[in-house]
Design an enzyme around this catalytic site. Sequence first.
Site, PDB file in Angstrom:
ATOM      1  N   ASP A  21      -7.262   4.356   5.281  1.00  0.00           N
ATOM      2  CA  ASP A  21      -8.630   4.863   5.483  1.00  0.00           C
ATOM      3  C   ASP A  21      -9.664   3.738   5.424  1.00  0.00           C
ATOM      4  OD1 ASP A  21     -10.575   6.732   5.895  1.00  0.00           O
ATOM      5  OD2 ASP A  21     -10.544   7.566   3.881  1.00  0.00           O
ATOM      6  N   HIS A  38     -10.247  -0.065  13.906  1.00  0.00           N
ATOM      7  CA  HIS A  38      -8.863   0.384  14.096  1.00  0.00           C
ATOM      8  C   HIS A  38      -7.983  -0.783  14.567  1.00  0.00           C
ATOM      9  CE1 HIS A  38     -10.113   4.396  13.245  1.00  0.00           C
ATOM     10  NE2 HIS A  38     -10.812   4.552  14.351  1.00  0.00           N
ATOM     11  N   LEU A 132      14.223  -1.238   6.716  1.00  0.00           N
ATOM     12  CA  LEU A 132      13.107  -0.361   6.345  1.00  0.00           C
ATOM     13  C   LEU A 132      12.985   0.820   7.313  1.00  0.00           C
ATOM     14  CD1 LEU A 132      10.431  -0.005   4.615  1.00  0.00           C
ATOM     15  CD2 LEU A 132       9.295  -1.197   6.511  1.00  0.00           C
TER      16      LEU A 132
END
Length: 251
Positions: A21, A38, A132
């Site tokens: 955020d 972004h 991962l």
Amino acid sequence: MSEVFPPKGAAMPRHVAIIMDGNGRWAKQRGLPRAYGHRQGVLTLEPVIEAAGEWGVEALTIFAFSTENWARPRDEVAALMGLIVEFFNKKIDELDKKGVCIRIIGDLDGVPELQRRTAETAMARTACNTGLKLNIALNYGSRQEIVRAARLLAEMCSRGQMRPEDIDENALEDALYTRGLPPVDLLIRTSGEERLSNFLLYQCAYAEFVFVPELWPDFTREVFERALLAYFGRARRFGRVEADARVTKKG
Ligand code: FPP
């Protein structure tokens, strides 16, 4: 920050989820359009993925685009969609080489064709990787996910493939996008906001929440380490009286 990370005896969370955020505020502070925030946010992701893999975190789930984000201004939605394709195009070779296994969680049928195909290609290409597990929440909403799971189970019952009394936590978990992943141990949200915003509601049942003040583009490996240190300090009881050994027992 600690010289040796992770500290000796600390048990890494198996599953870390991050709400990235603050991109818009980061851009605003610099007089830039939100899309720049972004773009910077995507750059922030790289060292985070790298560190999670290095530390032996099993699964990292990031909130890239929610079912509610379609209501943002059209140019911002377009910028985010563009960044998602760019991320896969630029990063897939490197992620694949590192053994990262990519999974999109969310309703891919509801995203534009290009984003859907790009994401599906990335998933197919990395499906057998054993490093991962990178889960990217795209057009994701936790309530929608739970409703979808309920519907899948109801359909199985109506086809006679299972009985209502067979529906238990395992059956429900198998019907979620996160099927097969461990529950979230640690949820990190940046930018000082302290809420879940329809992210992994079921999976976070016993997650530890760490809220950091940094805006996502300012999230560094050091901030990640600090969040993990906060997690290591938590006594996880899972509804019991004794603290769970997984986090607190050292050495
Ligand atoms: C929240 O910040 C962030 C988002 C809604 C998008 C997060 C997306 C990225 C970091 C990039 C795309 C990801 C991938 C995997 C390519 P906000 O815009 O709500 O910030 P604000 O609260 O300051 O306005």
